[in-house]
Design an enzyme around this catalytic site. Structure first.
Site, PDB file in Angstrom:
ATOM      1  N   LEU A   2      -9.901  -3.174   5.460  1.00  0.00           N
ATOM      2  CA  LEU A   2      -9.136  -2.610   4.340  1.00  0.00           C
ATOM      3  C   LEU A   2      -7.813  -1.982   4.799  1.00  0.00           C
ATOM      4  O   LEU A   2      -7.808  -1.156   5.721  1.00  0.00           O
ATOM      5  CB  LEU A   2      -9.993  -1.537   3.642  1.00  0.00           C
ATOM      6  CG  LEU A   2      -9.340  -0.866   2.421  1.00  0.00           C
ATOM      7  CD1 LEU A   2      -9.239  -1.842   1.260  1.00  0.00           C
ATOM      8  CD2 LEU A   2     -10.111   0.382   2.015  1.00  0.00           C
ATOM      9  N   HIS A  39       0.855  -1.190   0.000  1.00  0.00           N
ATOM     10  CA  HIS A  39       0.000   0.000   0.000  1.00  0.00           C
ATOM     11  C   HIS A  39       0.890   1.238   0.000  1.00  0.00           C
ATOM     12  O   HIS A  39       1.863   1.302   0.765  1.00  0.00           O
ATOM     13  CB  HIS A  39      -0.904  -0.011   1.241  1.00  0.00           C
ATOM     14  CG  HIS A  39      -1.856   1.141   1.275  1.00  0.00           C
ATOM     15  ND1 HIS A  39      -2.962   1.206   0.445  1.00  0.00           N
ATOM     16  CD2 HIS A  39      -1.857   2.281   2.000  1.00  0.00           C
ATOM     17  CE1 HIS A  39      -3.599   2.345   0.679  1.00  0.00           C
ATOM     18  NE2 HIS A  39      -2.949   3.012   1.618  1.00  0.00           N
TER      19      HIS A  39
HETATM   20  C1  GAR Z   1       1.515   0.803  -6.430  1.00  0.00           C
HETATM   21  O1  GAR Z   1       1.938   2.088  -6.068  1.00  0.00           O
HETATM   22  C2  GAR Z   1       0.797   0.144  -5.268  1.00  0.00           C
HETATM   23  O2  GAR Z   1       1.343   0.459  -4.025  1.00  0.00           O
HETATM   24  C3  GAR Z   1      -0.575   0.710  -5.409  1.00  0.00           C
HETATM   25  O3  GAR Z   1      -0.820   0.733  -6.798  1.00  0.00           O
HETATM   26  C4  GAR Z   1       0.417   0.882  -7.505  1.00  0.00           C
HETATM   27  C5  GAR Z   1       0.516  -0.227  -8.516  1.00  0.00           C
HETATM   28  O4  GAR Z   1       1.625  -0.067  -9.328  1.00  0.00           O
HETATM   29  N1  GAR Z   1      -1.525  -0.072  -4.726  1.00  0.00           N
HETATM   30  C6  GAR Z   1      -2.635   0.416  -4.166  1.00  0.00           C
HETATM   31  O5  GAR Z   1      -2.935   1.584  -4.227  1.00  0.00           O
HETATM   32  C7  GAR Z   1      -3.499  -0.616  -3.478  1.00  0.00           C
HETATM   33  N2  GAR Z   1      -4.597  -0.002  -2.815  1.00  0.00           N
HETATM   34  P1  GAR Z   1       2.200  -1.300 -10.165  1.00  0.00           P
HETATM   35  O6  GAR Z   1       1.026  -1.921 -10.925  1.00  0.00           O
HETATM   36  O7  GAR Z   1       3.195  -0.672 -11.092  1.00  0.00           O
HETATM   37  O8  GAR Z   1       2.812  -2.272  -9.204  1.00  0.00           O
END
Ligand code: GAR
Length: 198
Positions: free
Chosen positions: A146, A111
């Site tokens: 969550l 996260h």
């Molecule tokens: C990442 O920054 C991850 O931490 C975030 O989405 C991005 C995905 O990037 N996750 C969330 O926000 C979960 N709630 P990626 O597809 O390049 O790994």
């Protein structure tokens, strides 16, 4: 001991997923068994397939908000590939308590905030709005609540003068790519003590 089997759930480009895949070689105690997405167009699927990892997708849209039915479909490829560990890596669907219960104690999430700050969405904007001097990312065990659950690792970055959501997100993402593979390696070896970077 045979290596742990790791399934990775994604929704988008999957840069975290790729760092996890690339880390699972040599003496690593785990190997990837599946990359699964709720979006058949997710860019990460082709990248995982190009690395020879089995991929699957279950489009959430036809289920029109029927989360239980979507999750029943999502469960099928997971049961088929029998993972020991499930990693959420940019997986942007909220999972029900019933789904989580099936993998509780073996499901991780990354996260983009220093939990317990900024659960949910828009974490970078919220850190900027709050005037925080530092920000970062967290890997935690997934529980029914969550973005909750025991913290397995955190990495901190400074918030710099003139940062935008984009510049801050990019700085955090670099750390995500260090943190998640480090936590997975330790977790797969049975060590749940947290890692703190930065
Ligand atoms: C990442 O920054 C991850 O931490 C975030 O989405 C991005 C995905 O990037 N996750 C969330 O926000 C979960 N709630 P990626 O597809 O390049 O790994």
């Amino acid at each position: 001991m045979s290596p742990k089997r790791v399934a990775i759930l994604i929704s988008g480009g999957g840069s975290n997923m790729l760092t996890l895949l690339d880390s699972m070689t040599g003496d690593h105690p785990a190997r990837p068994c599946l990359v699964l997405s709720n979006d058949p167009q997710a860019g990460g699927l082709a990248k995982a397939a190009a690395r020879g990892v089995p991929v699957a997708s279950v489009d959430h849209r036809p289920f029109k908000g029927d989360r239980a039915a979507f999750e029943a479909a999502l469960l099928q490829p997971l049961l088929d590939s029998a993972p020991d560990i499930l990693c959420l890596a940019g997986f942007m669907r909220v999972l029900t308590a019933e789904f989580v219960a099936q993998f509780e104690g073996r499901m991780l999430n990354i996260h983009p905030s220093l939990l317990p700050k900024y659960k949910g969405l828009h974490t970078h904007a919220r850190a900027l709005e709050a005037g925080d001097g530092e920000h970062g990312c967290t890997v935690h065990e997934v529980t029914a609540a969550l973005d909750d659950g025991p913290i397995l690792g955190q990495a901190r970055v400074p918030v710099e003068q003139g940062d935008t959501q984009e510049t801050l997100a990019a700085r955090v993402l670099v750390q995500e790519h260090h943190l998640y593979p480090a936590v997975l390696r330790r977790y797969a070896a049975g060590d749940r003590s947290p890692i703190f970077l930065g």
